[in-house]
Design a protein around this motif. Sequence first.
Motif, PDB file in Angstrom:
ATOM      1  N   PHE A 624       0.901  -1.097  -0.130  1.00 55.69           N
ATOM      2  CA  PHE A 624      -0.116  -0.031   0.030  1.00 55.69           C
ATOM      3  C   PHE A 624       0.764   1.310  -0.011  1.00 55.69           C
ATOM      4  O   PHE A 624       0.449   2.401  -0.577  1.00 55.69           O
ATOM      5  CB  PHE A 624      -1.019   0.130   1.204  1.00 55.69           C
ATOM      6  N   ASN A 625       2.005   1.229   0.354  1.00 51.54           N
ATOM      7  CA  ASN A 625       2.975   2.346   0.228  1.00 51.54           C
ATOM      8  C   ASN A 625       3.194   2.575  -1.045  1.00 51.54           C
ATOM      9  O   ASN A 625       3.139   3.823  -1.480  1.00 51.54           O
ATOM     10  CB  ASN A 625       4.397   2.189   0.799  1.00 51.54           C
ATOM     11  N   ASN A 626       3.350   1.733  -2.168  1.00 53.65           N
ATOM     12  CA  ASN A 626       3.545   1.785  -3.453  1.00 53.65           C
ATOM     13  C   ASN A 626       2.297   2.011  -4.153  1.00 53.65           C
ATOM     14  O   ASN A 626       2.343   2.718  -5.248  1.00 53.65           O
ATOM     15  CB  ASN A 626       4.267   0.417  -3.960  1.00 53.65           C
ATOM     16  N   PHE A 627       1.467   1.337  -3.735  1.00 51.73           N
ATOM     17  CA  PHE A 627      -0.213   1.467  -4.543  1.00 51.73           C
ATOM     18  C   PHE A 627      -0.675   2.741  -4.364  1.00 51.73           C
ATOM     19  O   PHE A 627      -1.064   3.311  -5.318  1.00 51.73           O
ATOM     20  CB  PHE A 627      -1.040   0.346  -4.076  1.00 51.73           C
ATOM     21  N   SER A 628      -0.427   3.463  -3.373  1.00 50.87           N
ATOM     22  CA  SER A 628      -0.783   4.690  -2.827  1.00 50.87           C
ATOM     23  C   SER A 628      -0.015   5.689  -3.516  1.00 50.87           C
ATOM     24  O   SER A 628      -1.002   6.750  -4.000  1.00 50.87           O
ATOM     25  CB  SER A 628      -0.428   5.035  -1.470  1.00 50.87           C
ATOM     26  N   THR A 629       1.138   5.467  -4.135  1.00 48.15           N
ATOM     27  CA  THR A 629       1.627   6.813  -4.597  1.00 48.15           C
ATOM     28  C   THR A 629       2.221   6.572  -6.059  1.00 48.15           C
ATOM     29  O   THR A 629       2.719   7.243  -6.736  1.00 48.15           O
ATOM     30  CB  THR A 629       3.176   6.857  -3.941  1.00 48.15           C
ATOM     31  N   ARG A 630       2.351   5.266  -6.666  1.00 51.48           N
ATOM     32  CA  ARG A 630       2.572   4.743  -7.942  1.00 51.48           C
ATOM     33  C   ARG A 630       1.501   4.550  -8.890  1.00 51.48           C
ATOM     34  O   ARG A 630       0.507   3.984  -8.419  1.00 51.48           O
ATOM     35  CB  ARG A 630       3.499   3.814  -7.920  1.00 51.48           C
ATOM     36  N   ASN A 631       1.630   4.830 -10.051  1.00 51.32           N
ATOM     37  CA  ASN A 631       0.528   4.689 -11.137  1.00 51.32           C
ATOM     38  C   ASN A 631       0.706   3.524 -11.638  1.00 51.32           C
ATOM     39  O   ASN A 631       0.941   3.165 -13.083  1.00 51.32           O
ATOM     40  CB  ASN A 631       0.577   6.015 -12.108  1.00 51.32           C
ATOM     41  N   VAL A 632       0.519   2.360 -10.953  1.00 56.26           N
ATOM     42  CA  VAL A 632       0.759   1.158 -11.459  1.00 56.26           C
ATOM     43  C   VAL A 632      -0.362   0.016 -11.054  1.00 56.26           C
ATOM     44  O   VAL A 632      -0.975   0.654 -10.004  1.00 56.26           O
ATOM     45  CB  VAL A 632       2.062   0.277 -11.158  1.00 56.26           C
ATOM     46  N   PRO A 633      -0.856  -0.979 -11.789  1.00 56.57           N
ATOM     47  CA  PRO A 633      -1.821  -1.796 -11.389  1.00 56.57           C
ATOM     48  C   PRO A 633      -1.585  -2.430 -10.006  1.00 56.57           C
ATOM     49  O   PRO A 633      -0.389  -2.807  -9.539  1.00 56.57           O
ATOM     50  CB  PRO A 633      -2.050  -2.791 -12.485  1.00 56.57           C
ATOM     51  N   GLN A 714      -9.389   5.409  -6.932  1.00 54.76           N
ATOM     52  CA  GLN A 714     -10.182   6.687  -7.171  1.00 54.76           C
ATOM     53  C   GLN A 714     -10.912   7.482  -6.202  1.00 54.76           C
ATOM     54  O   GLN A 714     -10.791   8.680  -6.200  1.00 54.76           O
ATOM     55  CB  GLN A 714     -11.162   6.257  -8.225  1.00 54.76           C
ATOM     56  N   GLN A 715     -11.184   6.822  -5.112  1.00 52.76           N
ATOM     57  CA  GLN A 715     -11.778   7.265  -3.937  1.00 52.76           C
ATOM     58  C   GLN A 715     -10.955   7.969  -3.000  1.00 52.76           C
ATOM     59  O   GLN A 715     -11.315   8.534  -2.006  1.00 52.76           O
ATOM     60  CB  GLN A 715     -12.703   6.241  -3.173  1.00 52.76           C
ATOM     61  N   LEU A 716      -9.503   7.820  -2.910  1.00 52.63           N
ATOM     62  CA  LEU A 716      -8.513   8.264  -2.181  1.00 52.63           C
ATOM     63  C   LEU A 716      -8.354   9.746  -2.160  1.00 52.63           C
ATOM     64  O   LEU A 716      -8.354  10.337  -3.166  1.00 52.63           O
ATOM     65  CB  LEU A 716      -7.301   7.479  -2.505  1.00 52.63           C
ATOM     66  N   LYS A 717      -8.615  10.312  -0.909  1.00 47.48           N
ATOM     67  CA  LYS A 717      -8.527  11.779  -0.637  1.00 47.48           C
ATOM     68  C   LYS A 717      -6.982  12.153  -1.246  1.00 47.48           C
ATOM     69  O   LYS A 717      -6.101  11.550  -1.082  1.00 47.48           O
ATOM     70  CB  LYS A 717      -8.667  12.188   0.546  1.00 47.48           C
ATOM     71  N   PRO A 718      -7.044  13.460  -1.461  1.00 50.02           N
ATOM     72  CA  PRO A 718      -5.772  14.086  -2.007  1.00 50.02           C
ATOM     73  C   PRO A 718      -4.633  13.915  -0.790  1.00 50.02           C
ATOM     74  O   PRO A 718      -5.295  14.414   0.280  1.00 50.02           O
ATOM     75  CB  PRO A 718      -6.162  15.496  -2.374  1.00 50.02           C
ATOM     76  N   ASN A 719      -3.788  13.893  -1.202  1.00 49.21           N
ATOM     77  CA  ASN A 719      -2.336  13.853   0.010  1.00 49.21           C
ATOM     78  C   ASN A 719      -2.865  12.713   1.274  1.00 49.21           C
ATOM     79  O   ASN A 719      -2.421  12.864   2.268  1.00 49.21           O
ATOM     80  CB  ASN A 719      -2.282  15.184   0.417  1.00 49.21           C
ATOM     81  N   HIS A 720      -3.360  11.789   0.693  1.00 48.14           N
ATOM     82  CA  HIS A 720      -3.690  10.709   1.717  1.00 48.14           C
ATOM     83  C   HIS A 720      -3.094   9.399   1.113  1.00 48.14           C
ATOM     84  O   HIS A 720      -2.829   9.647  -0.097  1.00 48.14           O
ATOM     85  CB  HIS A 720      -5.167  10.553   1.934  1.00 48.14           C
ATOM     86  N   VAL A 721      -2.858   8.620   1.978  1.00 45.54           N
ATOM     87  CA  VAL A 721      -2.551   7.158   1.516  1.00 45.54           C
ATOM     88  C   VAL A 721      -3.123   5.937   2.296  1.00 45.54           C
ATOM     89  O   VAL A 721      -3.762   6.343   3.325  1.00 45.54           O
ATOM     90  CB  VAL A 721      -0.891   7.175   1.745  1.00 45.54           C
ATOM     91  N   PHE A 722      -3.174   4.737   1.619  1.00 48.65           N
ATOM     92  CA  PHE A 722      -3.837   3.829   2.304  1.00 48.65           C
ATOM     93  C   PHE A 722      -2.925   2.949   3.241  1.00 48.65           C
ATOM     94  O   PHE A 722      -1.483   3.170   3.091  1.00 48.65           O
ATOM     95  CB  PHE A 722      -4.173   2.807   1.089  1.00 48.65           C
TER      96      PHE A 722
END
Length: 801
Positions: A624-633, A714-722
Motif C-alpha cells: 500500500f505504500n507503493n500502490f498509494s503513490t505509484r500509477n501502476v496496477p 479513485q476514492q482516495l483523498k488528496p495527500n492521503h495514502v492507504f
Amino acid sequence: MKVIKLGGKALAHSSEFENIIRIIQGGVQEDQILVIVSAIGNTTDTLCHMLEQAKNQEAWASEFHAFINRNYHQEADLTDIFSLLQKLYEGVYLLEDYTLKIKDLILAQGELIASRIITAILNKKGLNAVSIDSRQLLVADEQFGNGQIKEDLSRMCTSAWFDQLDKHQIAIITGFIASTENGDTITLGRNGSNYSAALIADFLDATELQNYTHVDGIYTADPESVKHAHRIDEIHYNEASEIANLGASVLHGKTILPLLNKNIPLRILNALKPQSHGTLISSKPTSPGVKSLSVQNDVHLIQLDGRGLLGKVGIDARVFSVLAQADISVGLISQGTSERGLGFIVKSAQASQAYELLKKEFASDFYRQDVNAIHIHPDISVISIIGQDLSTFDKPYASLVKNKIIPILFSNSVTGKNVSLVVRKDQSQKAINVIHGQIFGMAKKINLFIFGHGQVGSALIDQILTSTVTIRQKKGLQLNIVGIANSQKFIFNETGLDSDWQEAIAKSGQPYTIDDVINLSKEHHLENLIAIDNTASAAFVKDYPRLIENGFDLVSSNKSANTLSWSFYSELRHLLKGNHKEYLYETNVGAGLPLIDTIKLLHLSGENITKIKGVFSGSLSYIFNNFSTRNVPFSQILQEAVNLGLTEPNPAEDLSGNDVARKLLVLARELELKNEWEEIDIQNLIPTNFHHLEKVDFFSNLTSLDEHYSKLKQQLKPNHVFRYIGELSGDLQLEKGALKTQLIEVPMNTPLGQLKGSDSIFEIFTESYGDNPIIIQGAGAGASVTARGVFGDILRLSDKK
C-alpha cells in the motif's frame, strides 16, 4: 633413581611396544630407573572371565587357547605360567567353585606375563633387563583380593633385594601382587599396580614416580565424556587424593599415601606421547579454585525412611555399625535433622548385602512401624567437584535445573571446598558437561534443532553458520545445529551440521516424529537444548509441550502457539514455568523490531497501556505504500512483493488480514487479555469471488484484482495514502479488549502516512505518555530480517543457560 610405572592400557596401545622401549631407553640415559608393569590390556579381565566360565561349567578352553596364542605372548617363554593356569582352571571346573586365594593366584599371572615379555623385548634390543617377581619384595596380610601391605617388612625385603641388584640392570617388576608371610600369592585390590609402584618408590627413596597411562595426565573431567576438558599441569597431593578417591580412573587414593612420606613427586604421563609433560602431583601449593570433576557409576543409593524415628537417638550408629562389621564402606551421606530419613552411597557390589543387613537390624522397628521402608536406588551416579566453593555454585546448579537435571542428593564437604551430587545415571554425562562448561568458562555449547527451512529457516541457518566463530569468541557460546527438519524429513549430527545441510537433508533425510528428536537428544546426552520453529504449522505447535517436558527451550517465528485458544496459551505458560523453560517469539510481531519486549516491560512495570495501533504487516506496508503513490496496477505491486520475498508463500494469507490479526492477538495476550481468535474484527482485502481460490489459481487470477483496487484508489483523498492497520483498544484493564484490522486512509504527513518501503510502525499509547505514543518503526518483513530476529532470540536465551 626414578620409578617408571607402565599401565596395562599403555602397554596394549603401544605398537609392538616401541613407545615403551623409547620411554625406558630415555629413562636409562637420564638416571637409574626401575619399571613396574601392569597386566597387558584386558589380560586381567580375560583371566577373570575364564575363571567364571570354569566355575559355571562353561567351555573355557577355547578362550584359553586364544589367550595363549596372543601375538605378544610369543615374545617370551611363558610355558610354566600357562601350565599353572590350565591346572587351576581345570580344578575350578571340577569343583565348580573357587576361593579368593585361588582367584588371586590366577590374576597374578597377568603381571608375571607382562614382566617377562617386557624383559625379553628389552634384552633383544640390547638393554640389560631382569624380570623381578614383586612377591619377593612386598609382604601383605591374608586379606585376599585386597591385601594390606606390611610396610616395615616390605621395606626391609625391597631394600635387601635391590642392594644385591646389578646397578646396570633394568628391573622390570610386577605390580599388583605381593605374598603373605606364608608365601601365598595375594593381590592388592583396585589400582594395585600403581600402589606397588608408590610403595617401592618410597622404599628406595626415588626422586620421582612416573606413571605412564593411555591419557596425557589428569584432566578437568574425563576427556572421553567432556570434549572440552583440559589437562591440569600441576596439582597438590591433597587435591589429587580427593580426585582419586572420588572416582578418577587414572589415579587411586592409596597411590598418593606412600609418596607423602618423602614428598616424592608423581607425574601422570601418556605412553603414546612420551614428549608430553603430563600432570605433576607434588607438595607444591596451587591456586585455589575447582580442579576437576569426577563421576562414580559403580554405586547404589540406599535410603532408610523412618517416620517413627523422630526424636530417637543412635539410629546412625546402628546403621553404620552393622555395615562396618561387614566391611561395607559408606560414601556420600545425607540426613534430615530429625533422623526421619537417611541416605548414603555404597559400592554396587555391596548394595544387596547392605540392604539385607539393614532389614535384619531394623526388623523390630519395621514391626513397630518406626521404619517404613529401605530402598535401593541402582541407576545413579555421583558427580564430585573438587575445589568447588558453595558460594560460586549457584550458576552450575541453576544450569542443571534448566537442563531438567534435579540432583537426588547433595553434599558439601566439611572444608567447604568439595561438592558432590547424586544424579540419575542416564543424566550423568549431560550433567558433567553442563557443570564443566559453567565452571571452567569453556564455550557453552547450545544444541539447536531447527524445524522449517524455508526462506526464514534457510536464512537463519546461514546466519548461524557464518557467525559461529565470532559468537564463540565474543560471547563464549558454541552454537551447534544438531538437527534440521521439514514437515517430512529430518537430519541429525551430534557434532553439528555444516554448510552442506541442504544436500544432506535431500540425500539422507529420514521420516521422523517429535519422539525421535527427543530420543536422539537423550541418547547423545545433549545439553542446553533449543527447538526453533520457523514453520507456519499449527499442528507442529501441538508438539511444544512434549519438547518443553523433555528439556527444550523454544524460539519461534511461528505465531500459531500464541493465537490458538486461550486455554492452550495459558496451559503452555504453566508448563514452561513448571519445567523452568523459556519461550521467545519476538519475531511474531514486527519481524526483528523490539516490540514484544517493550510491551512486556511496560506491562510488568505497571504502566497502563491504553491502545496499540499500527501497520503490523511489512508485506502490506510495501503493497500500500507503493500502490498509494505509484500509477501502476495493484497486481503488479503485489507480484513485486512476492518476488522480493515479503509475503507469505500464498499472498492471499497477507491480503486476508489473518496475519495482522494474529499479530494483534499476540500483543493482546501479552497484556493478559483473554481474547479469542473469533472475537477479532478482520477486514478481508480479497474480493468475495476470490475467497475460494487455491494458491495456483490465485496467482493466475492476480490481474482480476486490479479493477477492484482501481476503484478504491479513485476514492482516495488528496495527500492521503492507504494503510492496513491493526488496532487494540477499549478498557485494557478488563478481561478482554477490542481487536480490529482494517484498510484506512491517513494523511501523508502523519507518522503512519510517512512510512516507506516495507517498514512497520507501532504506536503504543499509555496512561503516562497521554496523547504522545511510544513509536517503534523499522523493517517489518523479509526472510533475512525475520531470521536475524530469531537469531537474536536464540542468543538471548543462550545467555541465560
